[in-house]
Design an enzyme around this catalytic site. Structure first.
Site, PDB file in Angstrom:
ATOM      1  N   LYS A   1     -10.000   7.607   1.166  1.00 13.31           N
ATOM      2  CA  LYS A   1     -10.377   6.221   0.888  1.00 13.31           C
ATOM      3  C   LYS A   1     -11.859   5.995   1.170  1.00 13.31           C
ATOM      4  O   LYS A   1     -12.460   5.070   0.630  1.00 13.31           O
ATOM      5  CB  LYS A   1      -9.538   5.253   1.734  1.00 13.31           C
ATOM      6  CG  LYS A   1      -8.086   5.118   1.297  1.00 13.31           C
ATOM      7  CD  LYS A   1      -7.349   4.094   2.156  1.00 13.31           C
ATOM      8  CE  LYS A   1      -5.907   3.910   1.702  1.00 13.31           C
ATOM      9  NZ  LYS A   1      -5.054   5.084   2.002  1.00 13.31           N
TER      10      LYS A   1
ATOM     11  N   GLU B   1      -2.416   5.095  13.395  1.00 17.84           N
ATOM     12  CA  GLU B   1      -2.094   6.332  12.693  1.00 17.84           C
ATOM     13  C   GLU B   1      -2.437   7.550  13.538  1.00 17.84           C
ATOM     14  O   GLU B   1      -1.667   8.519  13.592  1.00 17.84           O
ATOM     15  CB  GLU B   1      -2.831   6.391  11.355  1.00 17.84           C
ATOM     16  CG  GLU B   1      -2.433   7.584  10.509  1.00 17.84           C
ATOM     17  CD  GLU B   1      -2.925   7.494   9.075  1.00 17.84           C
ATOM     18  OE1 GLU B   1      -2.421   8.274   8.231  1.00 17.84           O
ATOM     19  OE2 GLU B   1      -3.798   6.653   8.784  1.00 17.84           O
TER      20      GLU B   1
ATOM     21  N   HIS C   1      -3.467   7.695   5.812  1.00 16.75           N
ATOM     22  CA  HIS C   1      -3.592   6.376   5.200  1.00 16.75           C
ATOM     23  C   HIS C   1      -5.020   5.880   5.431  1.00 16.75           C
ATOM     24  O   HIS C   1      -5.646   5.368   4.519  1.00 16.75           O
ATOM     25  CB  HIS C   1      -2.565   5.419   5.795  1.00 16.75           C
ATOM     26  CG  HIS C   1      -2.442   4.137   5.035  1.00 16.75           C
ATOM     27  ND1 HIS C   1      -2.149   4.102   3.689  1.00 16.75           N
ATOM     28  CD2 HIS C   1      -2.588   2.850   5.421  1.00 16.75           C
ATOM     29  CE1 HIS C   1      -2.118   2.837   3.275  1.00 16.75           C
ATOM     30  NE2 HIS C   1      -2.385   2.061   4.307  1.00 16.75           N
TER      31      HIS C   1
ATOM     32  N   CYS D   1       0.802  -1.231   0.000  1.00 15.60           N
ATOM     33  CA  CYS D   1       0.000   0.000   0.000  1.00 15.60           C
ATOM     34  C   CYS D   1       0.828   1.270   0.000  1.00 15.60           C
ATOM     35  O   CYS D   1       0.271   2.370  -0.095  1.00 15.60           O
ATOM     36  CB  CYS D   1      -0.929   0.005   1.209  1.00 15.60           C
ATOM     37  SG  CYS D   1      -1.784  -1.552   1.463  1.00 15.60           S
TER      38      CYS D   1
ATOM     39  N   PHE E   1       1.308  -2.975   4.486  1.00 17.79           N
ATOM     40  CA  PHE E   1       1.594  -4.320   4.972  1.00 17.79           C
ATOM     41  C   PHE E   1       3.092  -4.586   4.773  1.00 17.79           C
ATOM     42  O   PHE E   1       3.685  -4.147   3.791  1.00 17.79           O
ATOM     43  CB  PHE E   1       0.795  -5.363   4.195  1.00 17.79           C
ATOM     44  CG  PHE E   1      -0.612  -5.568   4.702  1.00 17.79           C
ATOM     45  CD1 PHE E   1      -1.084  -4.907   5.811  1.00 17.79           C
ATOM     46  CD2 PHE E   1      -1.464  -6.449   4.055  1.00 17.79           C
ATOM     47  CE1 PHE E   1      -2.371  -5.112   6.279  1.00 17.79           C
ATOM     48  CE2 PHE E   1      -2.757  -6.663   4.507  1.00 17.79           C
ATOM     49  CZ  PHE E   1      -3.209  -5.991   5.625  1.00 17.79           C
TER      50      PHE E   1
ATOM     51  N   HIS F   1      -9.643   1.831  -1.275  1.00 16.22           N
ATOM     52  CA  HIS F   1      -8.199   1.633  -1.085  1.00 16.22           C
ATOM     53  C   HIS F   1      -7.612   1.056  -2.362  1.00 16.22           C
ATOM     54  O   HIS F   1      -7.857  -0.099  -2.696  1.00 16.22           O
ATOM     55  CB  HIS F   1      -7.981   0.686   0.091  1.00 16.22           C
ATOM     56  CG  HIS F   1      -6.554   0.608   0.559  1.00 16.22           C
ATOM     57  ND1 HIS F   1      -5.481   0.977  -0.222  1.00 16.22           N
ATOM     58  CD2 HIS F   1      -6.016   0.168   1.735  1.00 16.22           C
ATOM     59  CE1 HIS F   1      -4.356   0.783   0.449  1.00 16.22           C
ATOM     60  NE2 HIS F   1      -4.659   0.304   1.642  1.00 16.22           N
TER      61      HIS F   1
END
Length: 403
Positions: free
Chosen positions: A326, A305, A294, A162, A390, A331
Site C-alpha cells: 500500500k 497487525e 494489511h 477492505c 472496518f 489502499h
C-alpha cells in the site's frame, strides 16, 4: 478435495496497467501515489492518492459500453481480459455452464454516484440517465465479466470493506476446492477517487496528506488508491490436462470477525484469521516466509497487525518478511487484497519480496522485518495475504509455490 492453482492474473492500478508493469514497479520500489486530478480537488484537505494515470477509457470501450460501465467496472474488465487471456481459457459448453465469477468491491460505482448527485443537487436537474442504477450497483462488475466471458455458473459480489477481495477469493477457492466448478474468475476492484469518495474518507481522520509510510514511527495515516486485480482460480488436474502455466497454488484461507468495534482492529480477530489460514492449508509456522500485510499506515492498524503476527508466530516472527505494498499503490479498499496478491505470487514464483517504501523510523511496537524501501531476493515457499477490514471482518489467504 481438489488442489487449486492460479493460471491467470490481470491488473490495472497506480503502478501499472498490467501485471508485468506492476511487478516491475514493485521490484523497483516505485511510488504511484501523487497529487489527485479531478473536479474540485482544491476543496479537499486530502489531495494525494494512488490514481490510475494515463488512462483513456474511450480507447478501450465504445460509447454504448461507457454508458453502462462505471470506472470500477472498466478496471475490472481490463484486468479480467488480461487474466483470462493469460490462462488461455475459452468458456463454452459445460465449462461455461459451471464456471463463474466472484469479486470483491466496497463502494460500487462511486464516480457515477458522485456525478449524479452533482447533477441533481448542484445543477438542479430533475432527470438522470436510465442506466444509473445498473451502472453504480456493487455487482455491476461481476455481471459484466460474466456476460463478456460467458460465465454462467455461480457469480456474485462480496462487500466487506477492505477485506472484500480476500473474502471473494476465499469463496472462489472453496468452490473449486470443493469440486463445484473447475474454474472461477475472482479478485476485486475499487474506484473511490472522486470528490465525494475522498471527502467521505476525510471525515474519518485517518488519511495522510503527504504519503503512506506503513510501520514507520512517523506514519500519519492511509492513502487511497484505485484499480483492480483479477485471477483465474483453476482445479489443478483441469489446468494440467490442458498444459496451462501455473503461477502459484492457493493452499487455504480463513475468515474471522472481531465482534468488537466498527473501526478499531482487534489483535485477537487478526490472530484467529492467520492461525485459521495456516490450519486450513496444513502449514507449519516455519513454512511461511513472507506476509503481505494489511499495513495501512495508520497507528491502530500497524500496531495491531504487528502484535497479531508476533502472537501467532512467536520466535519465528523474527525470521519472517512482512511488507505493505500500500506504500506504493495506496489502499484500494475493496480491491486491495486482489492487487496485493500479485506481491505474494511474485514472492513464491520469482523469489522477489516487494518492499515497504517510505519507511523512515523504526517503531518498537512494529518490530518486524518490514523489508524497508528496497526489494529483496529470497527463497519463499509460502506467503500469506492479510486483509483486516472496518467492521472487524478479517480474511487471510495462503499461497504456495507450485511444485
Amino acid at each position: 478435495m481438489k488442489r487449486v492453482v492460479i493460471t491467470g492474473a490481470g491488473t490495472i492500478n497506480a503502478l501499472g496497467h498490467n501485471v508485468p508493469d506492476t511487478l516491475e514497479a514493485m521490484r523497483e520500489g516505485r511510488c504511484g501515489i501523487r497529487e489527485l486530478e479531478f473536479r474540485d480537488v482544491d476543496r479537499l484537505s486530502i489531495r494525494i492518492g494512488g490514481q490510475v494515470r494515463d488512462y483513456d477509457p474511450e480507447a478501450r470501450f465504445n460509447r454504448q459500453q461507457m454508458a453502462l460501465y462505471d470506472r470500477f467496472t472498466q478496471f475490472t474488465l481490463i484486468a479480467a481480459r488480461e487474466a483470462i487471456a493469460q490462462a488461455g481459457l475459452v468458456f463454452s459448453g459445460e465449462l461455461a455452464a459451471r464456471a463463474g465469477v466472484v469479486l470483491g468491491n466496497s463502494g460500487g460505482g462511486m464516480t457515477t454516484l458522485d456525478e449524479n448527485y452533482r447533477s441533481v443537487y448542484e445543477d438542479g436537474k430533475n432527470r438522470v440517465h436510465p442506466f444509473v442504477v445498473p451502472k453504480l450497483m456493487n455487482n455491476a462488475a461481476a455481471s459484466h465479466v460474466s456476460m463478456e466471458f460467458n460465465l454462467k455458473g455461480p457469480s456474485f459480489t462480496v462487500s466487506t470493506a477492505c477485506a472484500s477481495s480476500n473474502h471473494a477469493m476465499a469463496q472462489a477457492f472453496q468452490m473449486v476446492h470443493g469440486g463445484m466448478t473447475p474454474v472461477m474468475v475472482t479478485g476485486g476492484s475499487e474506484s473511490m477517487l472522486c470528490f465525494g469518495g475522498v471527502k467521505a474518507w476525510e471525515g474519518l481522520r485517518v488519511m495522510s496528506k503527504d504519503g503512506c509510510r506503513p510501520f514507520s514511527a512517523n506514519r500519519n495515516g492511509m492513502v487511497q488508491g484505485e484499480g483492480a486485480g483479477i485471477f483465474v482460480f483453476e482445479e489443478y488436474e483441469h489446468a494440467r490436462a490442458r498444459g496451462a502455466e501455473i503461477l502459484a497454488e492457493v493452499a487455504g484461507y480463513a475468515m474471522s470477525s472481531d465482534a468488537a468495534d466498527i473501526v478499531m482492529p482487534s489483535k485477537q480477530g487478526a490472530s484467529r484469521a492467520i492461525k485459521g489460514a495456516l490450519a486450513d492449508a496444513r502449514l507449519n509456522l516455519s513454512d511461511v516466509g513472507y506476509i503481505n500485510a494489511h499495513g495501512t499506515g495508520t497507528a491502530a492498524n500497524d500496531k495491531t497487525e504487528s502484535a497479531a503476527v508476533a502472537d501467532v508466530f512467536g520466535a519465528h516472527a523474527d525470521r519472517l518478511m512482512i511488507s505493505s505494498t500500500k506504500s506504493m499503490h495506496g489502499h484500494l479498499i475493496g480491491g486491495t487484497g486482489a492487487v496485493e496478491l500479485l506481491a505474494c505470487i511474485m514472492a513464491v514464483r520469482d523469489g522477489v519480496i516487494a518492499p515497504t517504501i517510505g519507511y523512515q523510523e523504526p517503531d518498537p511496537e512494529c518490530a518486524l522485518d518490514v523489508v524497508p524501501n528496497v526489494a529483496r531476493e529470497a527463497d519463499v515457499n509460502v506467503a500469506l495475504s492479510n486483509a483486516f477490514a472496518f467492521g472487524g471482518l478479517n480474511a487471510v489467504l495462503a499461497l504456495k509455490r507450485f511444485a
